[in-house]
Design an enzyme around this catalytic site. Structure first.
Site, PDB file in Angstrom:
ATOM      1  N   LYS A  98       0.891  -1.182   0.000  1.00  0.00           N
ATOM      2  CA  LYS A  98       0.000   0.000   0.000  1.00  0.00           C
ATOM      3  C   LYS A  98       0.918   1.218   0.000  1.00  0.00           C
ATOM      4  O   LYS A  98       1.694   1.423   0.943  1.00  0.00           O
ATOM      5  CB  LYS A  98      -0.876  -0.076   1.243  1.00  0.00           C
ATOM      6  CG  LYS A  98      -1.875   1.020   1.480  1.00  0.00           C
ATOM      7  CD  LYS A  98      -2.781   0.578   2.637  1.00  0.00           C
ATOM      8  CE  LYS A  98      -3.789   1.622   3.049  1.00  0.00           C
ATOM      9  NZ  LYS A  98      -3.254   2.550   4.073  1.00  0.00           N
TER      10      LYS A  98
HETATM   11  C1  E4P Z   1      -6.901   3.565   4.835  1.00  0.00           C
HETATM   12  O1  E4P Z   1      -6.381   2.549   4.455  1.00  0.00           O
HETATM   13  C2  E4P Z   1      -6.480   4.360   5.983  1.00  0.00           C
HETATM   14  O2  E4P Z   1      -5.885   3.497   6.932  1.00  0.00           O
HETATM   15  C3  E4P Z   1      -7.531   5.146   6.737  1.00  0.00           C
HETATM   16  O3  E4P Z   1      -8.848   4.827   6.384  1.00  0.00           O
HETATM   17  C4  E4P Z   1      -7.186   6.618   6.731  1.00  0.00           C
HETATM   18  O4  E4P Z   1      -8.174   7.468   7.122  1.00  0.00           O
HETATM   19  P1  E4P Z   1      -8.600   7.897   8.601  1.00  0.00           P
HETATM   20  O5  E4P Z   1      -7.347   8.084   9.415  1.00  0.00           O
HETATM   21  O6  E4P Z   1      -9.388   9.149   8.421  1.00  0.00           O
HETATM   22  O7  E4P Z   1      -9.444   6.773   9.124  1.00  0.00           O
END
Ligand code: E4P
Length: 214
Positions: A85
């Site tokens: 990722k």
């Molecule tokens: C996605 O893979 C991220 O881990 C995550 O959803 C980021 O967003 P957030 O910190 O607003 O939840």
């Protein structure tokens, strides 16, 4: 459609596996930092706690060389399950192209624009990951971003899928799918809240009242 858990907690991973409808896990460096100082060893624990399906691992370091080393080490732990990722920067997109060429599946994360989606498609990424709630807090608008990503991937007849993230409630999960996301990732409490409805709960109370304990 696939539903993923957004967490780096081993307890959350085990609980999500037990739910039976969770396909995989997404992590990020901030979530990892809450749980461990050894992210690759921790990835091994997550793989064990959640025994099937993809785990999206985001390198904790940010230069090309560091991301390359960490993404390859992560993928080597479970080549069939780990998805690298990577944030949608130019360096990371270059890396996604190289990793994809070497058979490592990649996802572009922190995606906010159709131009980034175009490059995810071109580099063979399996997912783009827009942050819906974060976008909603800015001028871009959360679901407008998903609309534009869905439009460009449809135009390209792309195999790249939209994995909507930064989802804070059950209605936001549903809206992301209605706006063209293929898959969603959310924290455990949001996943657990998906079936909640007051009328379902009152129906269950009514049925239980018809059969009082002896
Ligand atoms: C996605 O893979 C991220 O881990 C995550 O959803 C980021 O967003 P957030 O910190 O607003 O939840």
């Amino acid at each position: 459609m696939a539903i993923l858990l957004d967490s780096a907690s081993v307890d959350d991973a085990a609980a999500a596996a037990a739910l039976g409808f969770v396909h995989g896990i997404t992590t990020n460096p901030a979530l990892m930092a809450r749980e461990t100082t050894e992210p690759l060893a921790h990835l091994g624990r997550l793989l064990a706690a959640f025994p099937g399906g993809p785990i999206c691992y985001q390198p904790t370091r940010t230069t090309y060389a560091q991301m390359n080393d960490e993404a390859r080490a992560a993928a080597a732990l479970a080549p069939e399950r780990v998805v690298a990722k990577l944030p949608a920067t130019l360096d990371a997109i270059k890396l996604a192209a190289a990793l994809t060429d070497d058979g490592i599946r990649c996802a572009l994360t922190a995606v906010y624009s159709p131009a980034q989606a175009l490059l995810a498609h071109e580099t063979g990424c399996v997912w783009i990951i827009p942050y819906v709630d974060r976008a909603a807090r800015h001028a871009d608008g959360g679901l407008t971003v998903v609309d534009s990503l869905a439009a460009i991937l449809a135009r390209l007849q792309s195999g790249t899928r939209i994995l909507a993230a930064s989802l804070k409630s059950a209605p936001q999960v549903v809206d992301a799918i209605l706006h063209g996301a293929h898959d969603v990732t959310a924290p455990l409490e949001v996943l657990r809240s998906l079936p909640a409805h007051p009328l379902t709960e009152s129906a269950v109370r009514e049925f239980a009242a018809a059969w009082p304990e002896a």
